[in-house]
Design a protein around this motif. Structure first.
Motif, PDB file in Angstrom:
ATOM      1  N   UNK A   4     -20.812   4.131  25.612  1.00 16.11           N
ATOM      2  CA  UNK A   4     -19.691   4.038  25.028  1.00 16.11           C
ATOM      3  C   UNK A   4     -19.169   4.650  23.743  1.00 16.11           C
ATOM      4  N   UNK A   5     -18.163   5.466  23.455  1.00 16.37           N
ATOM      5  CA  UNK A   5     -18.156   5.906  21.978  1.00 16.37           C
ATOM      6  C   UNK A   5     -18.020   4.882  20.914  1.00 16.37           C
ATOM      7  N   UNK A   6     -18.529   5.561  19.721  1.00 14.98           N
ATOM      8  CA  UNK A   6     -18.412   4.321  18.375  1.00 14.98           C
ATOM      9  C   UNK A   6     -17.086   4.212  18.250  1.00 14.98           C
ATOM     10  N   UNK A   7     -16.623   2.903  17.979  1.00  7.92           N
ATOM     11  CA  UNK A   7     -15.436   2.446  17.645  1.00  7.92           C
ATOM     12  C   UNK A   7     -14.982   2.419  16.297  1.00  7.92           C
ATOM     13  N   UNK A   8     -13.994   2.857  15.503  1.00  5.34           N
ATOM     14  CA  UNK A   8     -13.708   2.567  14.422  1.00  5.34           C
ATOM     15  C   UNK A   8     -12.147   2.238  14.144  1.00  5.34           C
ATOM     16  N   UNK A   9     -11.769   0.973  13.383  1.00  9.26           N
ATOM     17  CA  UNK A   9     -10.497   0.469  13.352  1.00  9.26           C
ATOM     18  C   UNK A   9     -10.081   1.029  11.886  1.00  9.26           C
ATOM     19  N   UNK A  10      -8.925   1.948  11.848  1.00  9.17           N
ATOM     20  CA  UNK A  10      -8.520   2.311  10.722  1.00  9.17           C
ATOM     21  C   UNK A  10      -7.139   1.504  10.462  1.00  9.17           C
ATOM     22  N   UNK A  11      -6.926   0.789   9.133  1.00  8.06           N
ATOM     23  CA  UNK A  11      -6.165   0.170   8.639  1.00  8.06           C
ATOM     24  C   UNK A  11      -5.299   0.775   7.464  1.00  8.06           C
ATOM     25  N   UNK A  12      -3.961   1.031   7.857  1.00  4.72           N
ATOM     26  CA  UNK A  12      -3.145   1.702   6.548  1.00  4.72           C
ATOM     27  C   UNK A  12      -2.537   0.669   5.849  1.00  4.72           C
ATOM     28  N   UNK A  13      -2.720   0.787   4.479  1.00  7.45           N
ATOM     29  CA  UNK A  13      -1.943  -0.128   3.335  1.00  7.45           C
ATOM     30  C   UNK A  13      -0.868   0.612   2.711  1.00  7.45           C
ATOM     31  N   UNK A  14      -0.691   1.935   2.769  1.00 10.44           N
ATOM     32  CA  UNK A  14       0.329   2.375   2.086  1.00 10.44           C
ATOM     33  C   UNK A  14      -0.492   3.646   1.003  1.00 10.44           C
ATOM     34  N   UNK A  28       5.718   5.664  -0.239  1.00  8.05           N
ATOM     35  CA  UNK A  28       4.918   5.285   1.054  1.00  8.05           C
ATOM     36  C   UNK A  28       5.544   5.029   2.205  1.00  8.05           C
ATOM     37  N   UNK A  29       5.576   6.065   3.198  1.00  9.89           N
ATOM     38  CA  UNK A  29       6.307   5.939   4.355  1.00  9.89           C
ATOM     39  C   UNK A  29       5.399   6.364   5.496  1.00  9.89           C
ATOM     40  N   UNK A  55       0.292  -2.512   6.106  1.00 19.44           N
ATOM     41  CA  UNK A  55       1.510  -2.767   5.171  1.00 19.44           C
ATOM     42  C   UNK A  55       1.611  -1.327   4.695  1.00 19.44           C
ATOM     43  N   UNK A  56       2.823  -1.224   4.147  1.00 18.50           N
ATOM     44  CA  UNK A  56       3.155   0.316   3.345  1.00 18.50           C
ATOM     45  C   UNK A  56       3.521  -0.116   2.023  1.00 18.50           C
ATOM     46  N   UNK A  57       2.883  -0.223   1.059  1.00 15.44           N
ATOM     47  CA  UNK A  57       2.971  -0.444  -0.414  1.00 15.44           C
ATOM     48  C   UNK A  57       2.098   0.330  -1.368  1.00 15.44           C
ATOM     49  N   UNK A  58       2.888   0.704  -2.385  1.00 14.62           N
ATOM     50  CA  UNK A  58       1.989   1.125  -3.190  1.00 14.62           C
ATOM     51  C   UNK A  58       0.828   0.316  -3.905  1.00 14.62           C
ATOM     52  N   UNK A  59      -0.273   0.680  -4.166  1.00 15.62           N
ATOM     53  CA  UNK A  59      -1.118  -0.372  -4.218  1.00 15.62           C
ATOM     54  C   UNK A  59      -1.356  -1.204  -5.438  1.00 15.62           C
ATOM     55  N   UNK A  60      -0.449  -0.803  -6.220  1.00 15.84           N
ATOM     56  CA  UNK A  60       0.132  -1.824  -7.496  1.00 15.84           C
ATOM     57  C   UNK A  60       0.632  -3.020  -7.060  1.00 15.84           C
ATOM     58  N   UNK A  61       1.478  -3.052  -5.747  1.00 15.81           N
ATOM     59  CA  UNK A  61       1.866  -4.268  -5.622  1.00 15.81           C
ATOM     60  C   UNK A  61       1.320  -5.163  -4.213  1.00 15.81           C
ATOM     61  N   UNK A  62       0.286  -4.709  -4.096  1.00 16.06           N
ATOM     62  CA  UNK A  62      -0.858  -5.490  -3.112  1.00 16.06           C
ATOM     63  C   UNK A  62      -1.238  -6.779  -3.888  1.00 16.06           C
ATOM     64  N   UNK A  88     -10.237   1.617   5.445  1.00 21.80           N
ATOM     65  CA  UNK A  88      -8.956   1.129   4.829  1.00 21.80           C
ATOM     66  C   UNK A  88      -8.276   2.269   4.201  1.00 21.80           C
ATOM     67  N   UNK A  89      -7.220   2.823   4.428  1.00 24.32           N
ATOM     68  CA  UNK A  89      -6.510   3.787   3.429  1.00 24.32           C
ATOM     69  C   UNK A  89      -5.374   3.084   2.599  1.00 24.32           C
ATOM     70  N   UNK A  90      -5.497   3.242   1.310  1.00 24.52           N
ATOM     71  CA  UNK A  90      -4.610   2.644   0.427  1.00 24.52           C
ATOM     72  C   UNK A  90      -4.309   3.681  -0.851  1.00 24.52           C
ATOM     73  N   UNK A  91      -3.746   2.998  -1.943  1.00 26.56           N
ATOM     74  CA  UNK A  91      -3.406   3.792  -2.982  1.00 26.56           C
ATOM     75  C   UNK A  91      -4.568   3.321  -3.945  1.00 26.56           C
ATOM     76  N   UNK A  92      -4.748   4.560  -4.650  1.00 24.25           N
ATOM     77  CA  UNK A  92      -6.120   4.571  -5.484  1.00 24.25           C
ATOM     78  C   UNK A  92      -6.166   3.465  -6.837  1.00 24.25           C
ATOM     79  N   UNK A  93      -4.871   3.251  -7.064  1.00 19.69           N
ATOM     80  CA  UNK A  93      -4.737   2.363  -8.340  1.00 19.69           C
ATOM     81  C   UNK A  93      -5.472   1.351  -8.444  1.00 19.69           C
ATOM     82  N   UNK A  94      -5.845   0.654  -7.284  1.00 19.03           N
ATOM     83  CA  UNK A  94      -6.518  -0.654  -7.247  1.00 19.03           C
ATOM     84  C   UNK A  94      -7.651  -0.550  -6.303  1.00 19.03           C
TER      85      UNK A  94
END
Length: 343
Positions: A4-14, A28-29, A55-62, A88-94
């Protein structure tokens, strides 16, 4: 039998990585599906990348509650064996705060890799796709298992407990001043040059409340006016001068606060430890520790706030918090961590 191929979950936060043009600037759209579709070579890795827009937020609002819910989702998906790692993909601020909270709340072996971008997709040289690809390779790598949460940026791999954002615009913003990077992603492979000495985690099930933890950075001439109302907090982090010094005008306030709530002493510098017993003048590190403040060791003020929040959220009292900071800050034995440490 076909493996089986390796499985990775990618979660986007904005964040910047997910931003497109809007009225007056970018917002963030982009969804997780949009982000993975923009990564050259992602389909050629042989890794099964599952995507979800959290979620779709600037990381300052997490919010910290958002991140606790994220940790619960990660635990659910990784403990069932659904996925081998998480991106996890997110804004770099936090990122430096998010990654450390996830590190503390993740008891499993599956790597959690946090990344983002300094240049949004509308700019020349947007770095998001390259960072996502390096993060996917890291999350899928057996070499990264057991390392907890990592930050992967510009092909460097950093431990969540050490990493800091050090420049407001540079693509090489993420650094680990006290430790350096753990390694790099080279030709799609994880190459580690160093390993964290241990992992310290808080059981997610123990987190039952959302405490209010403040951060006060001392400055020349600080008269304590900004500490008014701090007694209503559940905990306070003080970022002192140098190795942990504050103006004498703050001594009485901090003494009174430390008698009612945990007050943690850090350095505002961001590298190097708070000392314990070198200076002895009023407002020095040894004076403050005698007055009940808890030293943070090598933890900077932002990491210390995340750790204090997590310990309080898990119901820790003053003695447990002190033991936790000694273990996590590098001034005490990991065996003194309040919960059994990760093997």
């Amino acid at each position: 039998m076909t493996e089986q191929p390796t499985a990775v979950l990618m979660l986007s936060l904005g964040g910047t990585i997910a931003m497109t043009g809007g009225a007056g600037g970018v917002v963030p759209t982009l969804t997780a599906e949009d982000l993975i579709a923009a990564v050259p070579g992602a389909a050629d890795t042989g890794i099964d990348v599952q995507v979800q827009t959290f979620c779709q937020l600037p990381s300052a609002s997490l919010r910290l509650d958002d991140l606790t819910a994220l940790a619960a989702l990660i635990a659910e998906r990784t403990t069932t064996g659904d996925v081998d790692g998480v991106v996890i993909t997110q804004g770099t601020d936090t990122i430096e705060e998010t990654a450390y909270l996830l590190d503390l709340l993740h008891g499993g072996d599956a790597p959690i890799v946090v990344t983002g971008a300094m240049r949004n997709p509308t700019q020349a040289g947007a770095d998001g796709p390259a960072n996502v690809l390096a993060a996917i390779h890291t999350a899928a790598s057996p070499t990264a298992r057991g390392l907890g949460a990592l930050v992967v940026f510009a092909d460097e791999i950093h431990a969540a407990r050490y990493v800091r954002k050090t420049h407001s615009t540079s693509g090489g913003t993420f650094r680990s001043p006290n430790a350096g990077p753990l390694g790099r992603v080279v030709e799609g492979a994880v190459r580690l040059l160093a390993y964290p000495p241990h992992r310290l985690t808080v059981p997610l099930a123990a987190v039952t409340r959302t405490p209010r933890v403040g951060l006060h950075t001392v400055t020349v001439g600080d008269d304590g006016a900004l500490l008014a109302g701090a007694e209503n907090l559940d905990g306070l982090v003080v970022a002192g001068f140098g190795v942990g010094h504050v103006p004498q005008l703050l001594i009485n306030q901090l003494t009174a606060l430390a008698a009612t709530i945990p007050v943690v002493l850090t350095s505002r510098i961001g590298a190097g430890p708070v000392l314990e017993a070198t200076y002895a003048f009023p407002g020095s590190e040894s004076d403050l520790r005698q007055r009940g403040l808890i030293g943070a060791g090598f933890l900077d003020s932002y990491k210390a706030r995340i750790l204090l929040h997590t310990l309080l959220a898990a119901g820790a009292d003053h003695d447990i918090i002190a033991a936790g900071f000694a273990a996590a800050g590098g001034t005490g034995e990991p065996a003194h961590w309040p919960w059994a440490q990760h093997p």
